[in-house]
Design an enzyme around this catalytic site. Sequence first.
Site, mmCIF file in Angstrom:
data_model
loop_
_atom_site.group_PDB
_atom_site.id
_atom_site.type_symbol
_atom_site.label_atom_id
_atom_site.label_comp_id
_atom_site.label_asym_id
_atom_site.label_seq_id
_atom_site.Cartn_x
_atom_site.Cartn_y
_atom_site.Cartn_z
ATOM 1 N N ASP A 96 18.099 -11.607 -3.337
ATOM 2 C CA ASP A 96 18.354 -12.848 -2.784
ATOM 3 C C ASP A 96 19.749 -13.510 -3.185
ATOM 4 O OD1 ASP A 96 18.185 -15.534 -1.323
ATOM 5 O OD2 ASP A 96 16.089 -15.310 -1.578
ATOM 6 N N ARG A 105 -0.898 6.984 -7.063
ATOM 7 C CA ARG A 105 -2.258 7.600 -6.355
ATOM 8 C C ARG A 105 -2.641 8.795 -7.170
ATOM 9 N NH1 ARG A 105 -0.028 6.560 -0.726
ATOM 10 N NH2 ARG A 105 1.986 6.772 -1.497
ATOM 11 N N LYS A 125 2.560 -0.446 -14.286
ATOM 12 C CA LYS A 125 3.506 -1.117 -13.260
ATOM 13 C C LYS A 125 2.700 -2.179 -12.312
ATOM 14 C CE LYS A 125 5.051 0.671 -9.277
ATOM 15 N NZ LYS A 125 4.557 -0.272 -8.175
ATOM 16 N N THR A 179 12.003 5.455 -2.032
ATOM 17 C CA THR A 179 11.758 6.626 -2.193
ATOM 18 C C THR A 179 11.234 6.999 -0.779
ATOM 19 O OG1 THR A 179 9.744 6.401 -3.379
ATOM 20 C CG2 THR A 179 11.583 7.510 -4.660
ATOM 21 N N ASP A 188 7.267 -5.027 -11.053
ATOM 22 C CA ASP A 188 8.097 -4.437 -9.896
ATOM 23 C C ASP A 188 7.938 -5.397 -8.878
ATOM 24 O OD1 ASP A 188 9.259 -2.421 -8.271
ATOM 25 O OD2 ASP A 188 7.211 -1.630 -7.788
ATOM 26 N N LYS A 213 11.353 -6.451 -7.233
ATOM 27 C CA LYS A 213 12.454 -6.236 -6.500
ATOM 28 C C LYS A 213 13.156 -7.213 -5.798
ATOM 29 C CE LYS A 213 10.455 -1.555 -5.071
ATOM 30 N NZ LYS A 213 8.882 -1.727 -5.390
#
Length: 234
Positions: free
Chosen positions: A66, A213, A34, A121, A61, A63
Amino acid sequence: MGKDVIIACDFSSAAETFAFLDKFKDESRKPFVKIGMELYYAEGPSIVREIKARGHKIFLDLKLHDIPNTVKKAMSVLSNLDVDMTNLHAAGTIDMMKAAIEGLTKPDGSRPILIAVTQLTSTSEERMQKELLINASINDTIVKYAQNTKAAGLDGVVCSPLEAGMVKEACGNGFITVTPGVRFADGEVGDQVRVTTPERAKEIGSDYIVVGRPITQAENPVAAYRRCVAEFVD
């Protein structure tokens, strides 16, 4: 459609990213990666082309959110990067999502997987209701956003693994669920509040898990990636 683990390469430079990806050059299974806002804004489209040239699948990614015409034009530009998956915010409405598909689709009819973010999340039900003034429950909101996404013709949604089952129930098993918020049972939660393990995400119905992570900051990232694959895919 097979399940897969996507590594969130949330690095701030190309040098850092390639130093990380070099650890996987002897792997027979090239990780799906990603590329998020931080890396894309730092390095631009070239980072996508370079990672693609190394044989990795890419989830871009960014997002988008608009007015429909702006999103359509932006998706038209992104379609030239030949990524495998990209996304936008479902909160942008059905019209915006339909415009995104128009922009992303090439003249030959091909396009990447297009998914929509339901709720991040990091968003709890309390924050959603108090700060965003959405009075429905977070589960009802996510299901409604997923239904809007399907109605617009997209392939699936980003949601937490905890909601993947209810999204499948509302939208069908063929509707893709891409789920961040995945941590090992013995790992740190970090800044995400709706989380679960790779094994549990598989049971609930996630199609792709996005893991950052727990892999990128692991003492042995390759071993952590293999553990994810073993728990989620194999």
